[in-house]
Each structure stands twice: as C-alpha cells, then as structure tokens.
Design an enzyme around this catalytic site. Structure first.
Site, PDB file in Angstrom:
ATOM      1  N   GLY A   1       0.790  -1.223   0.000  1.00 56.78           N
ATOM      2  CA  GLY A   1       0.000   0.000   0.000  1.00 56.78           C
ATOM      3  C   GLY A   1       0.825   1.278   0.000  1.00 56.78           C
ATOM      4  O   GLY A   1       2.057   1.256  -0.095  1.00 56.78           O
TER       5      GLY A   1
ATOM      6  N   ASP B   1       2.077  12.051  14.902  1.00 56.64           N
ATOM      7  CA  ASP B   1       1.622  13.237  15.634  1.00 56.64           C
ATOM      8  C   ASP B   1       2.820  13.957  16.269  1.00 56.64           C
ATOM      9  O   ASP B   1       2.895  15.183  16.271  1.00 56.64           O
ATOM     10  CB  ASP B   1       0.615  12.830  16.724  1.00 56.64           C
ATOM     11  CG  ASP B   1      -0.588  12.109  16.125  1.00 56.64           C
ATOM     12  OD1 ASP B   1      -1.096  12.584  15.090  1.00 56.64           O
ATOM     13  OD2 ASP B   1      -0.994  11.078  16.673  1.00 56.64           O
TER      14      ASP B   1
ATOM     15  N   HIS C   1      -5.300   9.157  18.681  1.00 58.00           N
ATOM     16  CA  HIS C   1      -4.879   9.536  17.337  1.00 58.00           C
ATOM     17  C   HIS C   1      -6.080   9.860  16.448  1.00 58.00           C
ATOM     18  O   HIS C   1      -6.370   9.166  15.471  1.00 58.00           O
ATOM     19  CB  HIS C   1      -4.023   8.424  16.698  1.00 58.00           C
ATOM     20  CG  HIS C   1      -3.589   8.759  15.308  1.00 58.00           C
ATOM     21  ND1 HIS C   1      -2.685   9.771  15.026  1.00 58.00           N
ATOM     22  CD2 HIS C   1      -3.963   8.253  14.104  1.00 58.00           C
ATOM     23  CE1 HIS C   1      -2.528   9.862  13.718  1.00 58.00           C
ATOM     24  NE2 HIS C   1      -3.283   8.957  13.138  1.00 58.00           N
TER      25      HIS C   1
ATOM     26  N   ARG D   1     -11.591   9.638  10.758  1.00 59.33           N
ATOM     27  CA  ARG D   1     -10.932   8.330  10.863  1.00 59.33           C
ATOM     28  C   ARG D   1     -11.949   7.261  11.274  1.00 59.33           C
ATOM     29  O   ARG D   1     -11.862   6.112  10.857  1.00 59.33           O
ATOM     30  CB  ARG D   1      -9.775   8.404  11.863  1.00 59.33           C
ATOM     31  CG  ARG D   1      -8.579   9.231  11.354  1.00 59.33           C
ATOM     32  CD  ARG D   1      -7.510   9.274  12.428  1.00 59.33           C
ATOM     33  NE  ARG D   1      -6.335  10.056  12.065  1.00 59.33           N
ATOM     34  CZ  ARG D   1      -6.249  11.383  12.144  1.00 59.33           C
ATOM     35  NH1 ARG D   1      -7.292  12.096  12.540  1.00 59.33           N
ATOM     36  NH2 ARG D   1      -5.126  12.009  11.839  1.00 59.33           N
TER      37      ARG D   1
ATOM     38  N   SER E   1      -3.076   1.032  11.263  1.00 61.45           N
ATOM     39  CA  SER E   1      -4.414   1.116  10.645  1.00 61.45           C
ATOM     40  C   SER E   1      -5.383   1.928  11.502  1.00 61.45           C
ATOM     41  O   SER E   1      -5.480   1.715  12.713  1.00 61.45           O
ATOM     42  CB  SER E   1      -4.996  -0.285  10.452  1.00 61.45           C
ATOM     43  OG  SER E   1      -4.056  -1.124   9.842  1.00 61.45           O
ATOM     44  N   ASN E   2      -6.106   2.805  10.841  1.00 58.15           N
ATOM     45  CA  ASN E   2      -7.082   3.666  11.519  1.00 58.15           C
ATOM     46  C   ASN E   2      -8.464   3.046  11.580  1.00 58.15           C
ATOM     47  O   ASN E   2      -8.793   2.207  10.734  1.00 58.15           O
ATOM     48  CB  ASN E   2      -7.178   4.997  10.756  1.00 58.15           C
ATOM     49  CG  ASN E   2      -6.183   6.011  11.272  1.00 58.15           C
ATOM     50  OD1 ASN E   2      -6.005   6.165  12.472  1.00 58.15           O
ATOM     51  ND2 ASN E   2      -5.528   6.717  10.345  1.00 58.15           N
TER      52      ASN E   2
HETATM   53  N1  LIG Z   1      -1.448   5.803  12.544  1.00 56.64           N
HETATM   54  C1  LIG Z   1      -1.258   6.824  11.737  1.00 56.64           C
HETATM   55  O1  LIG Z   1      -0.699   7.842  12.126  1.00 56.64           O
HETATM   56  C2  LIG Z   1      -1.693   6.747  10.308  1.00 56.64           C
HETATM   57  C3  LIG Z   1      -2.525   5.741   9.885  1.00 56.64           C
HETATM   58  N2  LIG Z   1      -2.910   5.657   8.574  1.00 56.64           N
HETATM   59  C4  LIG Z   1      -3.792   4.546   8.203  1.00 56.64           C
HETATM   60  O2  LIG Z   1      -3.024   3.495   7.585  1.00 56.64           O
HETATM   61  C5  LIG Z   1      -3.888   2.701   6.764  1.00 56.64           C
HETATM   62  C6  LIG Z   1      -3.257   2.425   5.412  1.00 56.64           C
HETATM   63  O3  LIG Z   1      -3.127   3.616   4.686  1.00 56.64           O
HETATM   64  P1  LIG Z   1      -2.510   3.613   3.183  1.00 56.64           P
HETATM   65  O4  LIG Z   1      -1.273   2.798   3.143  1.00 56.64           O
HETATM   66  O5  LIG Z   1      -2.473   5.002   2.739  1.00 56.64           O
HETATM   67  O6  LIG Z   1      -3.668   2.820   2.408  1.00 56.64           O
HETATM   68  P2  LIG Z   1      -3.555   2.032   1.019  1.00 56.64           P
HETATM   69  O7  LIG Z   1      -4.929   1.758   0.558  1.00 56.64           O
HETATM   70  O8  LIG Z   1      -2.622   2.719   0.094  1.00 56.64           O
HETATM   71  O9  LIG Z   1      -2.851   0.670   1.453  1.00 56.64           O
HETATM   72  C7  LIG Z   1      -3.472  -0.241   2.288  1.00 56.64           C
HETATM   73  C8  LIG Z   1      -3.001  -1.631   1.914  1.00 56.64           C
HETATM   74  O10 LIG Z   1      -3.633  -2.551   2.801  1.00 56.64           O
HETATM   75  C9  LIG Z   1      -3.886  -3.718   2.037  1.00 56.64           C
HETATM   76  N3  LIG Z   1      -4.871  -4.566   2.695  1.00 56.64           N
HETATM   77  C10 LIG Z   1      -6.222  -4.457   2.719  1.00 56.64           C
HETATM   78  N4  LIG Z   1      -6.756  -5.492   3.393  1.00 56.64           N
HETATM   79  C11 LIG Z   1      -5.711  -6.249   3.818  1.00 56.64           C
HETATM   80  C12 LIG Z   1      -5.612  -7.455   4.552  1.00 56.64           C
HETATM   81  N5  LIG Z   1      -6.692  -8.093   4.999  1.00 56.64           N
HETATM   82  N6  LIG Z   1      -4.378  -7.933   4.791  1.00 56.64           N
HETATM   83  C13 LIG Z   1      -3.289  -7.309   4.341  1.00 56.64           C
HETATM   84  N7  LIG Z   1      -3.310  -6.173   3.638  1.00 56.64           N
HETATM   85  C14 LIG Z   1      -4.518  -5.664   3.370  1.00 56.64           C
HETATM   86  C15 LIG Z   1      -4.340  -3.193   0.672  1.00 56.64           C
HETATM   87  O11 LIG Z   1      -4.249  -4.219  -0.308  1.00 56.64           O
HETATM   88  C16 LIG Z   1      -3.364  -2.053   0.482  1.00 56.64           C
HETATM   89  O12 LIG Z   1      -2.201  -2.468  -0.211  1.00 56.64           O
HETATM   90  C17 LIG Z   1      -5.217   3.468   6.700  1.00 56.64           C
HETATM   91  O13 LIG Z   1      -6.133   2.878   7.597  1.00 56.64           O
HETATM   92  C18 LIG Z   1      -4.838   4.856   7.163  1.00 56.64           C
HETATM   93  O14 LIG Z   1      -5.920   5.564   7.713  1.00 56.64           O
HETATM   94  C19 LIG Z   1      -2.470   6.547   7.654  1.00 56.64           C
HETATM   95  C20 LIG Z   1      -1.635   7.571   8.016  1.00 56.64           C
HETATM   96  C21 LIG Z   1      -1.222   7.778   9.379  1.00 56.64           C
HETATM   97  O1  LIG Z   2      -5.527  11.486   8.689  1.00 52.87           O
HETATM   98  C1  LIG Z   2      -5.586  10.298   8.303  1.00 52.87           C
HETATM   99  O2  LIG Z   2      -6.618   9.746   7.926  1.00 52.87           O
HETATM  100  C2  LIG Z   2      -4.325   9.499   8.343  1.00 52.87           C
HETATM  101  C3  LIG Z   2      -3.689   9.698   9.653  1.00 52.87           C
HETATM  102  O3  LIG Z   2      -4.041   9.065  10.639  1.00 52.87           O
HETATM  103  C4  LIG Z   2      -2.748  10.803   9.786  1.00 52.87           C
HETATM  104  O4  LIG Z   2      -2.245  11.321   8.782  1.00 52.87           O
HETATM  105  O5  LIG Z   2      -2.484  11.190  10.933  1.00 52.87           O
END
Ligand SMILES: NC(=O)C1=CN([C@@H]2O[C@H](COP(=O)(O)OP(=O)(O)OC[C@H]3O[C@@H](n4cnc5c(N)ncnc54)[C@H](O)[C@@H]3O)[C@@H](O)[C@H]2O)C=CC1
Ligand SMILES: O=C([O-])CC(=O)C(=O)O
Length: 343
Positions: free
Chosen positions: A39, A178, A205, A115, A146-147
C-alpha cells in the site's frame, strides 16, 4: 551519489539504529513483518525497514502485489533478507518467527471523512490479522498503524485476550506521526532547529484526542504566545486532514507515515535489543488516566513496554484539552472492544 556520501549515510543509519551499542559488535537477528506492504504506507515503509541494519529478515505481506514490492526492495544492498507473501494462505508463513509486526493494512480517508468512518472496513481487517498474529507469532510486538487507531488497538487487544495470548507490553498504537508533526510545526513557528525539537503528544490519534504538550516542548522558548500555542495545537490535531485535503481523494499521509512507522519500529528494535533509555510516545494499555488505553511517553525495553510514563505537569490549556478528549477517546475504545466481542 558519491561513495563518501553513501558511506556517511550508512554509518548514520547504523548509529541511528543503535548498532554500535552492542559490545559483542553484532546485534541479534530480528524479523520484521509488514502487513499491508503493497500500500501507500506499506511500500515506503518496506524500503525504510530494508535500510535498518537491525533487521535481518523482512517479510512483506498484502492481499496482492507483494511479490513485486519484495523483488524491488530486495535488490537494495543491505543485509535484511526480503520475502514477499500474497493472499491469506501465505499469511502464516509471513508471520512465523516475527519479532515485530507492523500493520498499515486497510483503507485510508478521503476528504470529508473522519478516521472513525474507516471503522466498518478496517475493524474486520485488523481483527483477522490479529487472529493470525495470535496463532503464528503470539510473542511479537505489534505496531498498529491502521485507523481508527483509537479503536483498532482495543480490537487487537480483545482478539489476543480471546486467544489467550494478550500481553499489554507488546501492543502499540503508532502515534509517532503526531509527534513528528508537532516537532516540525513547533520548530518552524519558534524559529528553532527542527532536528533538536521534541514535543510529547498524548491522548489518542484522531482530532481533539491528539493532545500535543507544547508546555513541555524542548528547547523551550518564550517566542510563542498563547494564540500561537492554540494554533499549533489545532494544526497538529488536523495534520492528517491537511494531507487528506491536499491529496484531494488520493488517500492520506503515506510518506511521512512511513517515516514515522520506521522511527517507531526502530525504537522497538532498539528496546528489544537492550539499548537503554528508548522513549517514544505510543497509544498503549495505560493506567495514567481512567481510560484503559492512552498515548503517552513509553519506555521501551526487551519485552516491549518497560514503563508507561506519566503526563508530567500540564498548562491550564492542556488540562482542559485532556478533559475535552476523554469522552471521545472513551467511546472509540469502547466501540473497538464491543466490535471484537460481538464479531
Ligand atoms: N497511525 C497513523 O498515524 C496513520 C494511519 N494511517 C492509516 O493506515 C492505513 C493504510 O493507509 P494507506 O497505506 O495510505 O492505504 P492504502 O490503501 O494505500 O494501502 C493499504 C493496503 O492494505 C492492504 N490490505 C487491505 N486489506 C488487507 C488485509 N486483509 N491484509 C493485508 N493487507 C490488506 C491493501 O491491499 C493495500 O495495499 C489506513 O487505515 C490509514 O488511515 C495513515 C496515516 C497515518
Ligand atoms: O488522517 C488520516 O486519515 C491518516 C492519519 O491518521 C494521519 O495522517 O495522521
């Protein structure tokens, strides 16, 4: 890139990873698995973990696309052996023997979403991945990206409890982004060198549950007014939304999140390897407030969480922020627990 520049980058990475603190000269082998590795976050995070000299095996798992990511990253001339796994039937093999499992699997936000709007899809993904972790690598540290993190961490905890594998020292919600944002915005506004800035961020978060403690920021400054602090707090709380809106439908933070995820995983690896005084903020099981999970500074050690540190002294503005965030954080935690119990 000039060879001298490469050499100095490599030695900086080794220093950053704490490799020099092993008197024997060799760090123990560590396996890191990334779930969701194909992803937006997963790919650059895979790259950064391949550069970490403490990683000897890097396991890249996703529902599809991971063989390509693994082949690509594996050509980088660092020690970690890379393997790609795609599809549920390969999940067990991907996880077996892992010291750390990082989870950026799931859907990201689009403009206008919170989120929590991701809950319906991501809760199920996190539940099934956590079930596999309990089965195949129950002793691994879990770094949940994951969010909504405020709910996905409680979901994982419930799954592990049901499986009889729960260890509260080993489950982390990754809130490092953050902290990274707070440091960047604080240093920028105060005119301080960003590499020296440090700001604890506590709570959770999402939105107002993200509570940066600028009164404890270092280096301290008197260049900032109360209005500046209020604006910095709001910008940190809305940092994710700022990126979601700028990306205009193409997802949320990926590059800064991959960096944040790599920083936090590196801290966990150092802790596992016995490097002293490794402290990062993280959303963990906690008793420093009445809420069962809370982000605060955490000392990392050989078993994961060594100590959950207290909040320290807060300004009146921060005390108010703390009270304001509790109802939302409580309900997000309860939502996660309820989901895991009922599904
Ligand atoms: N904790 C934090 O500070 C942050 C959290 N996030 C969260 O991270 C998550 C991922 O974001 P992105 O990478 O941008 O999304 P994305 O859609 O680009 O990538 C997500 C990946 O997860 C995979 N996936 C889906 N179901 C799956 C499963 N059952 N097993 C394994 N892989 C699976 C998809 O195939 C995809 O490759 C989102 O929930 C987002 O909100 C994003 C930014 C900051
Ligand atoms: O804002 C979002 O959905 C992704 C995230 O958690 C961040 O960037 O802090």
């Amino acid at each position: 890139m000039r060879p001298s520049m490469l050499r100095s980058m490599e030695s900086a990475l080794r220093r950053a990873a704490g490799a020099r603190s092993f008197s024997s000269g060799a760090a123990p082998g560590r396996k890191v698995a990334i779930l969701g590795a194909a992803g937006g976050i997963g790919q650059p995070l895979s790259l950064l973990m391949k550069l970490n000299p403490l990683v000897t095996r890097l396991s890249l798992y996703d529902i599809a696309g991971t063989p390509g990511v693994a082949a690509d990253v594996s050509h980088i001339n660092t020690a970690a052996q890379v393997a790609g796994f795609a599809g549920e039937e390969q999940l067990g093999e991907a996880l077996e023997g892992s010291d750390i499992v990082i989870i950026p699997a799931g859907v990201p936000r689009k403009p206008g979403m919170t989120r929590d709007d991701l809950f319906n899809i991501n809760a199920g993904i996190v539940k099934s991945l956590s079930t596999a972790i309990a089965k195949y690598c129950p002793h691994a540290l879990v770094n949940m990206i994951s969010n909504p993190v405020n709910s996905t961490v409680p979901i994982a905890a419930e799954v592990f409890k049901k499986a009889g594998t729960y260890d509260e020292k080993k489950l982390f919600g990754v809130t490092t982004l953050d902290v990274i944002r707070a440091k960047t915005f604080y240093a920028g506004k105060a005119g301080l060198p960003v590499e020296d800035a440090n700001v604890p961020v506590v709570g959770g978060h999402a939105g107002i549950t993200i509570l940066p403690l600028f009164s404890q920021a270092t280096p301290s400054t008197n260049a900032l007014s109360h209005e500046d602090i209020k604006a910095l707090t709001k910008r940190t709380q809305d940092g994710g939304t700022e990126v979601v809106e700028a990306k205009a439908g193409k997802g949320s933070a990926t590059l800064s999140m991959a960096y944040a995820g790599a920083v936090f995983a590196d801290a966990c690896l150092k802790g596992l390897n016995g490097v002293p005084d490794i402290v990062e903020c993280s959303f963990v099981q906690s008793s420093i407030t009445e809420l069962p999970f809370f982000a605060s500074k955490v000392r990392l050690g050989r078993n994961g969480v060594e100590e959950v540190l207290g909040l320290g002294s807060l300004s009146d503005f921060e005390k108010q922020g703390l009270e304001n965030l509790k109802p939302e954080l409580k309900s997000s935690i309860e939502k996660g627990i309820k989901f895991a119990k009922e599904n």
